[in-house]
Design a protein around this motif. Structure first.
Motif: not given
Length: 870
Positions: A325-330, A484-486, A493-497
């Protein structure tokens, strides 16, 4: 007691029916479930520990509830739950940890042991409702008289996390005044104290979450956004609040509701709507379960280039933090519950061990799911290994032991402490100073939920980690969020910062703080996207709404003359009266002032002509003075001739008052001097005409007229005629005098300085009187034009009056049609033309004889010519 018990059962039955008939998604399931599973036999996942006072809890430990088929011939099987959520079980264990921590705290509830009774709602409204009823009424199959006097099974409940669940449960619990403290239900509808008087929460209401989201949209000027919500109370109420807030500055491009049954065709239609829209920012209020099918469809259709705004229900959900999902929800920006830290929680979670008791089956189910084993061998499953209960939790990479991002967990911790502090205040009451009837206090052996509710409304304390816990008049907690920012994680993968914070307690209007340098934008270049229906109008233009489209969709039209727009506002603003818009329509500039000036060519020409007329009058006056004894000068009252020349000098000079910027004194003088000068001038000519007529009458037999109209009478007549004009001018100046006036009627873009006449009637009387004298003079002169005389002055007077009347008759239409300063020029021209007409017509023939033919300027010559004519 028996009648009270019956009433209690009747209340409970009616409450269940009331909730079941609400327009809730699972109302039919509630009815069938309650009908087929009596409360006395209710057995679902639970965990409990006894104590002097027990608090209940409702948590989402499993994602799915399986209901067996109904049978009308045998007792149906009990429902069971599947797909355990390790993070949800951690939240439930946090309540156990908080209660154990309180029990070891000597300053909070000393000599009181708290217990807990927790249920798993399996994300099912029917299960959650049955669990809440079990906590309120107990799970026993029989009642005793002691049930009417002893404390209820639980004194307060922590949960439920779902808004729809909390709405249904709180409606019933409010009948028993049972406090319900939710840690995750955010629907703004729950702030209605009239409908939910016993509901509290340690998470802010959606009303504040919506405000935080709107401030993010305002920060990046995203005025054209899409909205996707889940088909439950959480999503629908949030959508209503979002529409209201966003209408103050932007528009919703589309509003879609995620299907409750995960209908793939409906999900594809929603994705198609998103793709067709020009909005590049999509706000989503939804829980994980509703949103998962949508994210799968986004991947299937390769939908990129959108900026997603996540609500707190999924902003930190690890379910979406995948490499796929990184390319779509990043780059997603989300609102998250304030992160907290709980010391000792991880150690507590690691020391968990399964319990063989049936009322603690929640731990056993978690253990079996985590380690893939079974405590009891199933006949149909001989391959599963047996759980020993000594497996190491630390060896698992489960969300259960991850305490790095405690959000909902921390809210549970605060909810338990809120109940504990309220109970502590309740038991610390001094007899005789209590808040109840007769200033009494509560007793430990007979505690009631309504007593705890009284103190819970007033609870106010600071946790050991520095966070204040209190509730406002609606039972809501202080609103504070993390933004938060993904972003991409090191493992792909992704992480929420955390990149910012929203604090409702801030006094400033902008309660949002963002660290823009830390935000990852999933666009090329890495900058915030533009999401507007129409680009803001440039300076000098205004918005023109498009028919049938939202207000954010508009065309830009240039501002009208005299209006500007020096920013990107909606409308043009009119310039102040003395200013006008420039060509770019972005600045007001002082209007150019226009008046007949001495410096401009036209003013110079008129000034020169006026001075020329004065000079000619002076020359003629000098000639007449030098030859004052000659017959031509003396022939027709030389005194009137000198007076007429002086009047003409005034006429030429008064023309100068019409040139230059109008002042208070020039406006008053120009019309007064004009009126008096011409009245004097015409009066002299009129008297000269009368003298000619009377002189002819005096030459006739028995003519004795001239003795009645000698020099004194002539002077008196001139003074009288002029005095009448002076009287009119005095009345005019005292009632409504002329004043300087900035005229913008002809040209809005410039200021035309002119003199307003003040009283039109006064100005009309002045002109009318001059016209009357001129008309009488013309009539007399016309009648006397053929009188026999060697030098008949009447024909010259007739000619001069003809010129005078012609000039002033043509003056009127020319004056009215002349714009601005040219109206003054026309008036000056009329003054000069009429003055030159009088000067030349009357005095030029006399000067001609005096200067060029002096032989004719003798009495003999004049008498001889007269005799010849006879």
């Amino acid at each position: 007691p028996n009648s009270w018990l019956l009433l209690k059962q009747l209340h409970l039955a009616l409450s269940i029916f009331w909730v079941a008939t609400l327009a809730l998604p699972s109302s039919a399931t509630i009815i069938s479930d309650i009908a087929c599973h009596p409360l006395g036999k209710f057995r679902l996942n639970e965990m409990q520990r006894p104590g002097d006072v027990v608090f209940g809890g409702l948590f989402e430990v499993h994602f799915l509830t399986v209901f067996p088929e109904l049978s009308f011939t045998s007792e149906p099987e009990q429902p069971w739950c599947e797909r355990l959520d390790p993070a949800g079980f951690q939240v439930a264990q946090t309540m156990a940890f908080a209660i154990e921590e309180i029990n070891h705290n000597p300053s909070l509830l000393p000599n009181i042991t708290l217990g807990f009774h927790l249920y798993d709602n399996c994300v099912k409204l029917a299960v959650a409702f049955r669990a809440a009823m079990a906590l309120v009424s107990g799970t026993g199959s029989s009642f005793s008289d002691l049930g009417c006097t002893r404390p209820p099974p639980v004194l307060g409940i922590v949960g439920d996390p779902g808004s729809t669940h909390s709405i249904a449960i709180s409606r019933v619990l409010s009948l028993f005044h049972m406090p319900l403290v939710s840690y995750f239900a955010t629907c703004s509808c729950l702030s209605n104290r009239r409908e939910y008087p016993s509901f509290f929460r340690t998470i802010p209401s959606d009303a504040f979450q919506v405000k935080a989201m709107v401030q993010i949209l305002q920060r990046y000027r995203w005025t054209w956004v899409g909205l996707v919500v889940s088909n439950d109370d959480y999503g629908l109420y949030a959508a209503r609040a979002f529409h209201k807030e966003v209408s103050h500055f932007g528009c919703v491009a589309f509003h879609e509701i995620l299907p409750r049954d995960n209908n793939r065709a409906e999900v594809r239609r929603i994705v198609a709507t998103v793709l067709q829209s020009t909005a590049r920012v999509v706000v989503v209020f939804s829980t994980e379960a509703y949103l998962l099918p949508l994210t799968e469809e986004l991947v299937a259709q390769q939908v990129k280039g959108l900026q997603w705004i996540a609500s707190e229900a999924w902003a930190t959900s690890p379910v979406f933090h995948t490499r796929q999902l990184l390319p779509f929800l990043g780059g997603t920006l989300g609102i998250a519950i304030r992160r907290g830290e709980i010391q000792g929680l991880r150690e507590f979670l690691l020391h968990l061990r399964p319990d063989a008791r049936p009322n603690n089956n929640m731990v056993s189910l978690f253990w079996e799911d985590t380690f893939g084993c079974r405590f009891k061998q199933q006949e149909e499953d001989n391959q599963s290994r047996i759980c020993t209960g000594q497996e190491e939790l630390e060896a698992t990479k489960s969300a259960y032991i991850d305490v790095s991002d405690l959000r909902a967990t921390y809210n549970v911790y605060k909810a338990v402490y809120a109940l504990a502090h309220a109970l502590h205040d309740l038991l610390s009451c001094e007899q005789g100073k209590g808040p109840f009837t007769g200033n009494t206090c509560a007793e430990l052996h007979s505690l009631q939920p309504w007593q705890l509710l009284h103190y819970l409304e007033r609870v106010n304390f600071i946790t050991r980690y520095g966070d204040r816990v209190s509730f406002d008049e609606n039972g809501d907690a202080l609103a504070i969020y993390d933004v938060m920012n993904w972003q991409a994680a090191p493992d792909g993968s992704m992480q929420a910062i955390t990149v910012g914070m929203y604090d409702e307690a801030m006094l400033s209007t902008n309660k949002l703080t963002l660290d823009s340098e830390r935000i990852f934008w999933n666009f090329e270049p890495h900058t915030p996207p533009r999401s507007v229906c129409s680009e803001p109008c440039p300076p000098g233009a205004r918005r023109a709404p498009r028919k049938g489209e939202p207000v954010c969709c508009f065309d830009c039209l240039p501002c009208a003359d005299g209006e500007i727009n020096n920013a990107t506002g909606d409308e043009c603003s009119r310039c102040p009266p003395d200013f006008w818009s420039n060509e770019a329509r972005d600045r007001c500039e002082p209007k150019p002032v226009e008046f007949l000036s001495f410096e401009e060519p036209l003013g110079m020409c008129l000034t020169a002509t006026s001075l020329l007329g004065v000079c000619v009058c002076v020359v003629v006056l000098s000639v007449f003075a030098w030859h004052r004894t000659t017959p031509v000068v003396r022939a027709n009252n030389s005194e009137l001739s000198f007076l007429l020349l002086l009047a003409l000098v005034l006429c030429f000079l008064c023309a100068l008052l019409f040139i230059g910027q109008p002042q208070q004194w020039t406006c008053r003088l120009r019309h007064v001097v004009f009126g008096l000068a011409f009245a004097l001038c015409i009066s002299c000519i009129l008297v000269k005409t009368i003298v000619v007529v009377m002189a002819f009458r005096a030459t006739m037999p028995d003519g004795n007229v001239m003795k009645w109209f000698g020099a004194a009478q002539q002077r008196g007549t001139v003074v009288m005629f002029t005095a009448i004009q002076a009287s009119v001018c005095v009345v005019w100046l005292t009632t409504a005098p002329p004043t300087p006036f900035k005229n913008t009627r002809y040209q809005n873009s410039r200021i035309i300085w002119e003199c307003a006449v003040g009283s039109v009637a006064g100005f009309g009387c002045v002109l009318g009187y001059i016209g009357l004298l001129a008309a009488i003079c013309f009539l007399l002169a016309f009648l006397a034009r053929k009188l026999p005389d060697n030098f008949n002055e009447a024909k010259f007077i007739t000619f001069s009056m003809l010129i005078f009347c012609a000039v002033w008759i043509t003056f009127v239409p020319a004056y009215v049609s002349s714009p601005g300063k040219y109206s003054d020029a026309v008036e000056v021209f009329a003054i000069l033309a009429s003055s030159f007409g009088l000067l030349l017509a009357i005095f030029m023939p006399k000067c001609y004889i005096i200067l060029l033919h002096p032989e004719r300027n003798t009495k003999k010559a004049m008498m001889g010519r007269a005799a010849t004519k006879k």
